[in-house]
Design a protein around this motif. Structure first.
Motif, PDB file in Angstrom:
ATOM      1  N   SER A  41       0.847  -1.180   0.000  1.00 23.83           N
ATOM      2  CA  SER A  41       0.000   0.000   0.000  1.00 23.83           C
ATOM      3  C   SER A  41       0.891   1.241   0.000  1.00 23.83           C
ATOM      4  N   ARG A  43       0.765   5.850   0.174  1.00 34.63           N
ATOM      5  CA  ARG A  43       0.008   7.090   0.307  1.00 34.63           C
ATOM      6  C   ARG A  43       0.370   8.039  -0.822  1.00 34.63           C
ATOM      7  N   THR A 191      -4.912   6.947   0.228  1.00 34.66           N
ATOM      8  CA  THR A 191      -4.175   5.711   0.443  1.00 34.66           C
ATOM      9  C   THR A 191      -4.554   4.699  -0.629  1.00 34.66           C
ATOM     10  N   HIS A 193      -4.645   1.076  -1.458  1.00 33.10           N
ATOM     11  CA  HIS A 193      -4.575  -0.218  -0.773  1.00 33.10           C
ATOM     12  C   HIS A 193      -4.403  -1.340  -1.788  1.00 33.10           C
ATOM     13  N   THR A 194      -3.519  -2.280  -1.484  1.00 40.33           N
ATOM     14  CA  THR A 194      -3.343  -3.457  -2.321  1.00 40.33           C
ATOM     15  C   THR A 194      -3.256  -4.684  -1.426  1.00 40.33           C
ATOM     16  N   GLU A 195      -3.516  -5.832  -2.013  1.00 38.45           N
ATOM     17  CA  GLU A 195      -3.397  -7.084  -1.271  1.00 38.45           C
ATOM     18  C   GLU A 195      -1.943  -7.535  -1.276  1.00 38.45           C
TER      19      GLU A 195
END
Length: 208
Positions: A41, A43, A191, A193-195
């Motif tokens: 992830s 920012r 932000t 977000h990723t897995e």
């Protein structure tokens, strides 16, 4: 930097009247394209340009130095964000001699505005190498979409060999601390977000 294991957040200066427009433009998509394959992830700090632009218009700064002063201002804002979030360095996409603002003298003027190291991974790449790499990582098509970046709004004939003494004199005409504080108060953070990548996939990628 991410290829070497660094966690990277992003700073973008925009010329939109509000951050909402910047949030739906191509920049967040570019960041997603960069970080999603890494499984991390990040920012994205969206920083408005209008406060500095207004200060320039009201000052008697030599037009030829406006671009150098703006880029120094960008570095100063990035430096403050780095201090607040405990970042260790600033990274830019500067490429030596590609445009007027990226001569050795002007790059030195940027370094002078930051106590943190400024890394430039693309400094010696030629244009075709950069384009080929952008195509490989999937950012090329996005980068071609129309966009009005802040630097294009400044003087058309910037100083290519800015002298630090002249830069310092011109900078004294601007209320820098006030401009930085006001600009930081208007920053919007998104932000991405990723897995996380699967362990096996990470090891495979490292071997490749």
């Amino acid at each position: 930097m991410m290829r070497r294991g660094c966690l990277v957040d992003f700073v973008h200066f925009h010329a939109f009247p509000n951050a909402e427009e910047a949030l739906v433009d191509k920049v967040p998509k570019l960041v997603e394209t960069l970080v999603v394959p890494q499984g991390v992830s990040a920012r994205l700090f969206l920083v408005p340009y209008h406060t500095f632009q207004l200060a320039l218009l009201m000052s008697k700064v030599p037009p030829s130095l406006e671009l150098v002063l703006f880029r120094r201002f960008m570095v100063r804002v990035a430096h403050r964000l780095a201090q607040e979030h405990n970042y260790q360095a600033i990274v830019t996409g500067d490429n030596l001699g590609q445009v007027a603002s990226q001569t050795l003298e002007n790059l030195r003027a940027l370094d002078d505005a930051s106590a943190l190291p400024i890394f430039r991974p693309l400094i010696a790449w030629d244009k075709q190498e950069i384009l080929a790499f952008a195509q490989r990582i999937g950012t090329y098509a996005l980068s071609l979409q129309p966009y009005k970046d802040c630097c294009s709004l400044i003087a058309r004939h910037p100083q290519t060999k800015a002298k630090l003494e002249a830069v310092h004199r011109a900078e004294k005409q601007l209320p820098l601390e006030q401009l930085i504080e006001r600009t930081l108060s208007e920053v919007v953070v998104k932000t991405i977000h990723t897995e996380p990548l699967e362990k096996d996939a990470t090891q495979k990628s490292a071997k490749e």
